[in-house]
Design a protein around this motif. Structure first.
Motif, PDB file in Angstrom:
ATOM      1  N   LYS A  70     -46.018  16.889 -40.474  1.00  0.00           N
ATOM      2  CA  LYS A  70     -46.858  17.940 -40.998  1.00  0.00           C
ATOM      3  C   LYS A  70     -46.025  19.323 -41.116  1.00  0.00           C
ATOM      4  O   LYS A  70     -45.968  20.028 -42.575  1.00  0.00           O
ATOM      5  N   ALA A  71     -45.125  19.705 -40.164  1.00  0.00           N
ATOM      6  CA  ALA A  71     -44.382  20.606 -40.288  1.00  0.00           C
ATOM      7  C   ALA A  71     -43.349  20.778 -41.455  1.00  0.00           C
ATOM      8  O   ALA A  71     -42.857  21.708 -42.195  1.00  0.00           O
ATOM      9  N   GLN A  72     -42.823  19.386 -41.781  1.00  0.00           N
ATOM     10  CA  GLN A  72     -41.822  19.421 -42.708  1.00  0.00           C
ATOM     11  C   GLN A  72     -42.706  19.398 -44.128  1.00  0.00           C
ATOM     12  O   GLN A  72     -42.338  20.047 -44.928  1.00  0.00           O
ATOM     13  N   ILE A  73     -43.675  18.491 -44.430  1.00  0.00           N
ATOM     14  CA  ILE A  73     -44.255  18.232 -45.464  1.00  0.00           C
ATOM     15  C   ILE A  73     -45.295  19.464 -45.936  1.00  0.00           C
ATOM     16  O   ILE A  73     -45.087  19.755 -47.300  1.00  0.00           O
ATOM     17  N   LEU A 198     -54.806  19.061 -36.157  1.00  0.00           N
ATOM     18  CA  LEU A 198     -54.792  19.756 -37.326  1.00  0.00           C
ATOM     19  C   LEU A 198     -53.689  19.034 -38.180  1.00  0.00           C
ATOM     20  O   LEU A 198     -53.871  19.032 -39.462  1.00  0.00           O
ATOM     21  N   GLY A 199     -52.538  18.496 -37.687  1.00  0.00           N
ATOM     22  CA  GLY A 199     -51.398  17.790 -38.231  1.00  0.00           C
ATOM     23  C   GLY A 199     -52.255  16.659 -39.059  1.00  0.00           C
ATOM     24  O   GLY A 199     -51.908  16.253 -40.304  1.00  0.00           O
ATOM     25  N   ILE A 204     -53.552  14.241 -44.404  1.00  0.00           N
ATOM     26  CA  ILE A 204     -54.384  13.559 -45.263  1.00  0.00           C
ATOM     27  C   ILE A 204     -54.770  14.449 -46.340  1.00  0.00           C
ATOM     28  O   ILE A 204     -54.816  14.019 -47.586  1.00  0.00           O
ATOM     29  N   SER A 205     -55.131  15.757 -46.096  1.00  0.00           N
ATOM     30  CA  SER A 205     -55.785  16.423 -47.359  1.00  0.00           C
ATOM     31  C   SER A 205     -54.519  16.612 -48.326  1.00  0.00           C
ATOM     32  O   SER A 205     -54.740  16.636 -49.480  1.00  0.00           O
ATOM     33  N   VAL A 206     -53.133  16.954 -47.841  1.00  0.00           N
ATOM     34  CA  VAL A 206     -52.314  17.166 -48.734  1.00  0.00           C
ATOM     35  C   VAL A 206     -51.861  15.830 -49.606  1.00  0.00           C
ATOM     36  O   VAL A 206     -51.777  16.176 -50.737  1.00  0.00           O
ATOM     37  N   GLY A 322     -58.718  22.902 -53.039  1.00  0.00           N
ATOM     38  CA  GLY A 322     -59.756  23.070 -52.217  1.00  0.00           C
ATOM     39  C   GLY A 322     -59.387  21.804 -51.259  1.00  0.00           C
ATOM     40  O   GLY A 322     -59.686  21.836 -49.909  1.00  0.00           O
ATOM     41  N   LEU A 323     -59.057  20.662 -51.955  1.00  0.00           N
ATOM     42  CA  LEU A 323     -58.759  19.311 -51.016  1.00  0.00           C
ATOM     43  C   LEU A 323     -57.538  19.912 -50.271  1.00  0.00           C
ATOM     44  O   LEU A 323     -57.139  19.030 -49.147  1.00  0.00           O
ATOM     45  N   ALA A 324     -56.351  20.467 -50.774  1.00  0.00           N
ATOM     46  CA  ALA A 324     -55.313  20.894 -49.880  1.00  0.00           C
ATOM     47  C   ALA A 324     -55.413  21.983 -49.071  1.00  0.00           C
ATOM     48  O   ALA A 324     -54.541  22.198 -48.058  1.00  0.00           O
ATOM     49  N   PHE A 325     -56.643  22.633 -48.906  1.00  0.00           N
ATOM     50  CA  PHE A 325     -56.885  23.709 -48.158  1.00  0.00           C
ATOM     51  C   PHE A 325     -56.504  23.503 -46.818  1.00  0.00           C
ATOM     52  O   PHE A 325     -55.814  24.339 -45.859  1.00  0.00           O
TER      53      PHE A 325
END
Length: 476
Positions: A70-73, A198-199, A204-206, A322-325
């Motif tokens: 998640k930190a990378q992406i 949170l990761g 999933i959201s991104v 909204g999806l990526a928020f």
């Protein structure tokens, strides 16, 4: 005596403790109370801990892999399609592979270095090993600046999302303030084990947001492109040196969370499992960059936006953001947390308060979070150019402490073996050559990428002057 005061006469003993992790040397730098208690759980960084205080060493390798991925992406994936539009498809993919290999090797060097030097918590401790207190403060400042600027990039992306979703309902500065408050609250979660939740949500959201964007652009075409327009897709582009260098800086930023992974391994239950999390996280990030970047560029061409979520039409832009928020919030939260954790450890290291549920512990932690969040806010509003900011951060700060320092770490641990039997093996020789390549390649990226990023920011400000701390819509 204040808990953050470390007497200069003890600096050399602290340096020796970082080398060998010896208990006696660690107790010598204690500034308020004994760190080691044989009846409690002890750690080379976090000292003793019990059931009343936070458990900083309870993260498994799966949770660590999510934090790393998640930190990378988080922010890098939003800039990759623009990189492909600048460089062309083939050079962009090749450079992503190259930087991924460099970054992966740097991650493995971190894991090995941590096992050899268990007292190392951040890259500033590497500076202490090499150059004493001056090295510690120098590398520590660069690391903290890098984490804060990365957090600021995250806040900027959240404010862009707010503007896109609300159609610029209020002043952008207010959106940045709201973003800062949200991120500060989430960053106050003390352990990475819990932040890893949170990761998962962010990953999933991104992915869902980018897939939605790809389908939307594939059906309706990119926003701003006339019907039937030539998208200008190129296998090999023809950028200027400044544009190409800036694009390389963006790729480095996409893999630029590597310096923070000292923090990750320091909070794992079993640091020997670090290689699993590093490999899983890096494979996931590299795969997503290449697939998502290629597909979005194939459908959007030169009309791709940065961040990439702005490529779709007006309605779908709001849906995609909204999806990526959750992902955008998670990214900024991670970097703010890394920043705050560095400040917190720097203040309380060697004190029983670092792992104890005391007023000093909580005052230090909350103060560290606020300091990191406010600094990130100033950067987000001061340099409100997303593509230029992530490129500048990746080149100017990410390459030196994410590539060059790691090459130096391998050399510092392995050069003493050059007269032994290990030096006669091809593995030793190739690793030595690669370590030197990390240093030389990182130096080139630092100079060239910073030049390109600064040139781009100057050009953007020439088009839109006075954008700092502006109420203008930054989503268009």
């Amino acid at each position: 005596m204040p808990v953050f005061e470390v007497l200069s006469k003890k600096e050399e003993r602290e340096k020796r403790a970082l080398h060998d992790g010896s208990e006696s040397d660690l107790e010598a730098v204690d500034v308020s109370a004994p760190v080691y208690d044989k009846n409690a759980k002890e750690d080379a960084v976090w000292g003793t801990s019990d059931d009343k205080g936070p458990n900083f060493t309870n993260m498994g390798w799966k949770g660590a892999s999510v934090v790393q991925a998640k930190a990378q992406i988080g922010l890098g994936v939003l800039g990759i399609p623009q990189v492909m539009a600048t460089l062309g498809l083939v050079p962009a993919i090749l450079l992503i592979f190259l930087v991924a290999i460099m970054s992966t090797s740097a991650m493995f060097i971190i894991g090995k270095f941590k096992l050899r030097h268990p007292n190392v918590h951040s890259i500033s401790d590497v500076g202490m090993l090499w150059w004493g207190p001056i090295g510690r403060e120098g590398l520590g400042f660069v690391y903290l600046l890098y984490m804060v600027m990365s957090a600021g990039s995250g806040l900027l992306s959240i404010s862009i999302a707010f503007n896109a979703m609300s159609q610029h309902a209020i002043c952008t500065v207010i959106f940045v303030v709201v973003s800062t408050i949200i991120v500060a609250l989430l960053s106050s979660i003390q352990t990475l084990e819990k932040v890893a939740i949170l990761g998962w949500t962010g990953l999933i959201s991104v992915i869902v947001a980018i897939v939605t964007l790809t389908v939307a652009v594939g059906i309706d075409g990119p926003s701003g492109a006339p019907p039937g327009a030539d998208l200008g897709i190129q296998n090999v582009g023809s950028p200027t040196f400044a544009q190409a260098s800036s694009a390389v800086g963006t790729i480095v930023f996409a893999f630029g969370a590597t310096p923070a992974f000292f923090n990750v391994v320091a909070e794992m239950r079993n640091p020997k499992d670090y290689w699993k999390s590093a490999l899983v996280g890096q494979i996931l990030a590299t795969t997503l960059y290449i697939i998502i970047g290629s597909v979005v560029y194939e459908f959007a061409g030169n009309y791709v936006a940065s961040p990439a979520l702005g490529t779709a039409g007006p309605l779908l832009v709001r849906i995609c953001y909204g999806l990526a928020f959750p992902s955008l919030v998670a990214s900024s939260t991670l970097f703010t947390h890394f920043s705050a954790k560095y400040i917190f450890v720097r203040i309380l290291r060697g004190s029983r308060h670092i792992s104890a549920n005391t007023p000093i512990h909580w005052i230090s932690w909350i103060g560290s979070v606020l300091a990191a969040a406010i600094s990130a806010f100033l950067i987000a509003d001061g340099i409100p150019v997303f593509n230029g900011l992530i490129s500048l951060v990746g080149s100017l700060l990410g390459a030196p402490i994410g590539l060059m320092v790691m090459g130096g770490m391998w050399l510092s641990d392995n050069l003493p073996l050059r007269h032994g039997p290990e030096a006669k093996t091809w593995t030793y020789r190739l690793c030595g050559i690669w370590a030197m390549y990390l240093i030389v390649g990182g130096a080139f990226i630092t100079v060239a990428g910073s030049y390109g990023a600064i040139s781009g920011i100057v050009d953007d400000y020439a088009i839109s002057p006075g954008a700092s701390f502006s109420c203008a819509d930054n989503s268009v």
